[in-house]
Structures are given as structure tokens and as C-alpha cells.
Design a protein around this motif. Structure first.
Motif, short mmCIF file in Angstrom:
data_model
loop_
_atom_site.label_atom_id
_atom_site.label_comp_id
_atom_site.label_asym_id
_atom_site.label_seq_id
_atom_site.Cartn_x
_atom_site.Cartn_y
_atom_site.Cartn_z
N MET A 1 -3.82 -20.67 -12.24
CA MET A 1 -4.00 -19.22 -12.26
C MET A 1 -3.76 -18.65 -10.87
O MET A 1 -4.26 -19.17 -9.87
N VAL A 2 -2.95 -17.58 -10.78
CA VAL A 2 -2.62 -16.98 -9.50
C VAL A 2 -3.81 -16.16 -8.99
O VAL A 2 -4.38 -15.35 -9.72
N LYS A 3 -4.18 -16.39 -7.75
CA LYS A 3 -5.28 -15.65 -7.13
C LYS A 3 -4.89 -14.19 -6.95
O LYS A 3 -3.75 -13.87 -6.61
N THR A 4 -5.84 -13.27 -7.19
CA THR A 4 -5.59 -11.85 -6.97
C THR A 4 -5.46 -11.59 -5.47
O THR A 4 -6.34 -11.95 -4.69
N ILE A 5 -4.34 -10.99 -5.09
CA ILE A 5 -4.09 -10.67 -3.69
C ILE A 5 -3.98 -9.16 -3.55
O ILE A 5 -3.30 -8.49 -4.33
N TYR A 6 -4.65 -8.63 -2.54
CA TYR A 6 -4.54 -7.21 -2.20
C TYR A 6 -3.74 -7.13 -0.90
O TYR A 6 -4.23 -7.52 0.16
N ASN A 7 -2.51 -6.63 -1.00
CA ASN A 7 -1.58 -6.66 0.13
C ASN A 7 -1.66 -5.35 0.93
O ASN A 7 -1.16 -4.32 0.49
N PHE A 8 -2.26 -5.43 2.12
CA PHE A 8 -2.35 -4.28 3.02
C PHE A 8 -1.51 -4.48 4.28
O PHE A 8 -1.79 -3.89 5.32
N ASN A 9 -0.48 -5.30 4.18
CA ASN A 9 0.37 -5.57 5.34
C ASN A 9 1.04 -4.29 5.84
O ASN A 9 1.43 -3.42 5.06
N ALA A 10 1.20 -4.22 7.17
CA ALA A 10 1.76 -3.01 7.79
C ALA A 10 3.28 -2.96 7.71
O ALA A 10 3.88 -1.91 7.95
N GLY A 11 3.93 -4.06 7.40
CA GLY A 11 5.38 -4.07 7.26
C GLY A 11 6.00 -5.32 7.85
O GLY A 11 5.69 -5.62 9.01
N PRO A 12 6.83 -6.05 7.07
CA PRO A 12 7.12 -5.80 5.66
C PRO A 12 5.85 -5.75 4.83
O PRO A 12 4.88 -6.43 5.14
N SER A 13 5.91 -4.94 3.81
CA SER A 13 4.69 -4.60 3.08
C SER A 13 4.88 -4.76 1.58
O SER A 13 5.91 -5.25 1.11
N ALA A 14 3.88 -4.31 0.84
CA ALA A 14 3.89 -4.46 -0.61
C ALA A 14 5.10 -3.76 -1.24
O ALA A 14 5.50 -2.68 -0.81
N LEU A 15 5.65 -4.41 -2.25
CA LEU A 15 6.70 -3.81 -3.07
C LEU A 15 6.16 -3.61 -4.48
O LEU A 15 5.28 -4.37 -4.92
N PRO A 16 6.65 -2.62 -5.20
CA PRO A 16 6.16 -2.39 -6.57
C PRO A 16 6.44 -3.62 -7.46
O PRO A 16 7.54 -4.17 -7.43
N LYS A 17 5.45 -4.02 -8.23
CA LYS A 17 5.61 -5.19 -9.09
C LYS A 17 6.80 -5.05 -10.05
O LYS A 17 7.56 -6.01 -10.22
N PRO A 18 7.02 -3.87 -10.69
CA PRO A 18 8.19 -3.76 -11.57
C PRO A 18 9.52 -3.97 -10.85
O PRO A 18 10.48 -4.48 -11.45
N VAL A 19 9.57 -3.61 -9.57
CA VAL A 19 10.79 -3.81 -8.78
C VAL A 19 11.03 -5.30 -8.56
O VAL A 19 12.15 -5.80 -8.68
#
Length: 361
Positions: A1-19
Motif C-alpha cells: 500500500m502506497v503511503k499518503t504523501i502531502y507534497n509541499f515542495n517549493a519547486g519542482p513541486s506537486a503536479l495534478p494527479k490527473p495530469v
């Protein structure tokens, strides 16, 4: 099971999951070609369609008028720090910079190698806790342009509005807040942004330039550093970062299908408000770096009372799956970067963690 990650990186940063899911699906076989887009010629019709779609989506989402041109460049915003004065700063003029953080300092430094510069205003004396009011800027008729950084990732400050009656061209580095809110693009002669925060992955830089700023074609500029080179070739003079532009197009499609810029602006305000509320209601347990009227909706910077508490909080956050919350060394403490792709759920989870930690400490 994949651990829930909350991505608050300043850049490169989170991308939309659908993308990311779309890219995964198309990775090996793009448009039934039997090839990945990364393997295709940038001169092919298949790639050219992607390239032009990205431009069209930007025009639509930002309301870009016909007398502006869109370029896809390389070298990040950092190369723009040099290209802008090379192309737009002439003898007898000066480049005028509003200093609001580390990136505006870097932009100014590069311009000093090209020609005469000056500082319109600065909040450096307060360690960049605020955005200087436009009414306080020192401006002169021989300003070739006025340069600002619309959002400051390190210090967590952001322009809350922009001047609309300047006599000299206004140029904005919007790397960290482009498409996060509605703006009147006609207030600017140029906007540029590295993609790796709100636009897509790293590798491509977007420049949006008003045609009248490009009317004077300067000589003796290296070919690749001349905007006209890329203008005349539709940003295809040399091989562009094709996959980054493809991902940029996909992010723009996601933004359009998510309700556009006005809808994302409301979401961003809600996300930021939740975290600022946790700071403001902590009775000083958490203290924000930015003054309230200059707070960023993209990068929220805050400290705890001691360095020991900062480290303890960040260790707990890492253990709970929060990524990228370490503050920059210039400010210390913590930084939550909540760009367009960061969901409200991640921000609310951070608020819960902050309240829990305060209660126990």
C-alpha cells in the motif's frame, strides 16, 4: 500500500494527479504513433500540435490579447535575468528593480553586467517581510523597464495588486504564482515564469511579451539570447524541451477543466486562509514571517519559538508523510508551498498536525 504523501515542495513541486495519470497512459504510445512523445522530432506535425495547443490554452486561460507573443524558452527564469537587459536595456537608459527577495536580487545582479541599473524600492532592511507600496517607488523617465518579482518563495510575500499607470514597461517574474489568480495582463509589457511550480515540470520557461516591447530589434546579441530568434521560429529555432511543453499543455488542460483561473484562485485563497488561521490562532506558538498585508497565497513561511521546536515539528511532519516543509536558510523554520496542484485536503491535514503539535508542546 502506497503511503499518503502531502507534497509541499517549493519547486519542482506537486503536479495534478490527473495530469500524471494522463502522462503515464500516453508515455509509451502517443497518439497511436508507437512512440513516446520524447522520441519524436520537434518538427513533426504531432509535436507541433502539442506546442500550439499549449500556446492557445495559455491565451485562453490568461486572456492574453493579440498583441502579445508567447515564447517557450530554456534556461529557467535565471536566464531571463540576463536576456531581459540584453534585449531591452539601451545606452542612456537604466533598468529599475523592486527588490522583494532573493530572486529579485539575482535579477538585478545580472542586469548590472549589461548596463545601468537602479533600485526603485526595497524591503531588504526588514529581511523582506513586506512588499513596498507602488506609491513609494523611485521612478524616472529614462527607466528602460521596471522589474518586479510577483511572489517570493523564500520569504512568503506576494504582490496583492499591480500598478496600472506606469510610464515605463512593467516586467514581472511570475515563476511561483502565474495562473494562481486572475490578473490584467495589459498592465504588463512582459511576464515570464519557470514552469516548475504552477505550469508543469522543470525544463521550460514561458515568456509572454507585448509586441511593442519587441519593436526595437537590437544587434550584437548572441543568437540564442535574442528574443527575435525565438519569435520568428515560434520557439522552434532549436530543439525545445518537448516533454516539458507536453506536460505544460496537460496542466493547462487540467486547469481549464477545473474551472479556470477564477476557480483556482478561490481554491488557493481557501487553502492559504486555513493555514494562516492556524498560525494566527496559535497565540504566538507559530509566527509568520510576512506582514499580513503582504502574505503569499503560494508560499506560507512560519517559525516556532525555538530552533529545537522547529526541528521537532519538522521531524514529526516527515514521519507523518509531509514532504518539503523545511524553510529556506534565509528565514529558517517552515515553509508550506501550496501551488495550484496542492489539494485543500493536504492543507487541512497540515493544520491538524500544527494544532496537534501545539497542544502537545
Amino acid at each position: 500500500m502506497v503511503k499518503t504523501i502531502y507534497n509541499f515542495n517549493a519547486g519542482p513541486s506537486a503536479l495534478p494527479k490527473p495530469v500524471l495519470e494522463k502522462a503515464q497512459k500516453e508515455f509509451l504510445n502517443f497518439k497511436d504513433s508507437g512512440m513516446s512523445l520524447m522520441e519524436m522530432s520537434h518538427r513533426s506535425k504531432v509535436y507541433e500540435d502539442v506546442h500550439n495547443e499549449a500556446q492557445s490554452l495559455l491565451k485562453e486561460l490568461m486572456g492574453i490579447p493579440e498583441d502579445y507573443r508567447i515564447l517557450f524558452l530554456q534556461g529557467g527564469a535565471s536566464l531571463q535575468f540576463s536576456m531581459i537587459p540584453m534585449n531591452f536595456l539601451s545606452s542612456g537608459q537604466r533598468a529599475n528593480y523592486v527588490l522583494t527577495g532573493a530572486w529579485s536580487e539575482k535579477a538585478l545582479k545580472e542586469a548590472t553586467f549589461i548596463g545601468e541599473t537602479t533600485v526603485a524600492a526595497s524591503s531588504k532592511g526588514s529581511n523582506y517581510t513586506f512588499i513596498p507600496e507602488a506609491s513609494t517607488w523611485s521612478l524616472q523617465p529614462n527607466d528602460a523597464y521596471i522589474h518586479i518579482t510577483s511572489n517570493n518563495t523564500i520569504f512568503g510575500t506576494q504582490f496583492q495588486g499591480f500598478p496600472d499607470s506606469l510610464k515605463s514597461p512593467l516586467i514581472a517574474d511570475m515563476s511561483s504564482d502565474i495562473l494562481s489568480r486572475e490578473i490584467n495582463i495589459e498592465n504588463f509589457s512582459m511576464i515570464y515564469a519557470g514552469a516548475q511550480k504552477n505550469l508543469g515540470p522543470s525544463g521550460v520557461t514561458v515568456a509572454i511579451i507585448k509586441e511593442d516591447l519587441l519593436s526595437d530589434k537590437k544587434e550584437n546579441i548572441p543568437t540564442m539570447l535574442n528574443y527575435h530568434t525565438h519569435l520568428e521560429a515560434n520557439s522552434l529555432f532549436n530543439t525545445p524541451p518537448t516533454y516539458s511543453i507536453y506536460m505544460l499543455r496537460n496542466v493547462l488542460e487540467w486547469l481549464k477543466h477545473s474551472g479556470g483561473v477564477s476557480e483556482i484562485e478561490q481554491r488557493n485563497h481557501e487553502k492559504a486562509a486555513s493555514i494562516y488561521e492556524a498560525i494566527d490562532q496559535s497565540n504566538g506558538f507559530y509566527t509568520g514571517h510576512a506582514e499580513r498585508n503582504s502574505r503569499s497565497n503560494m508560499n506560507i513561511t512560519f517559525n516556532l519559538a525555538t530552533e529545537e521546536l522547529n526541528k521537532k515539528f519538522l521531524a514529526l511532519a516527515k514521519e507523518r508523510g509531509f514532504v518539503g516543509l523545511n524553510g529556506h536558510r534565509s528565514v529558517g523554520g517552515c515553509r508550506a508551498s501550496i501551488y495550484n496542484a496542492v489539494p485543500l485536503e493536504a492543507c487541512l491535514a497540515l493544520c491538524d498536525l500544527m494544532k496537534e503539535f501545539q497542544k502537545k508542546n
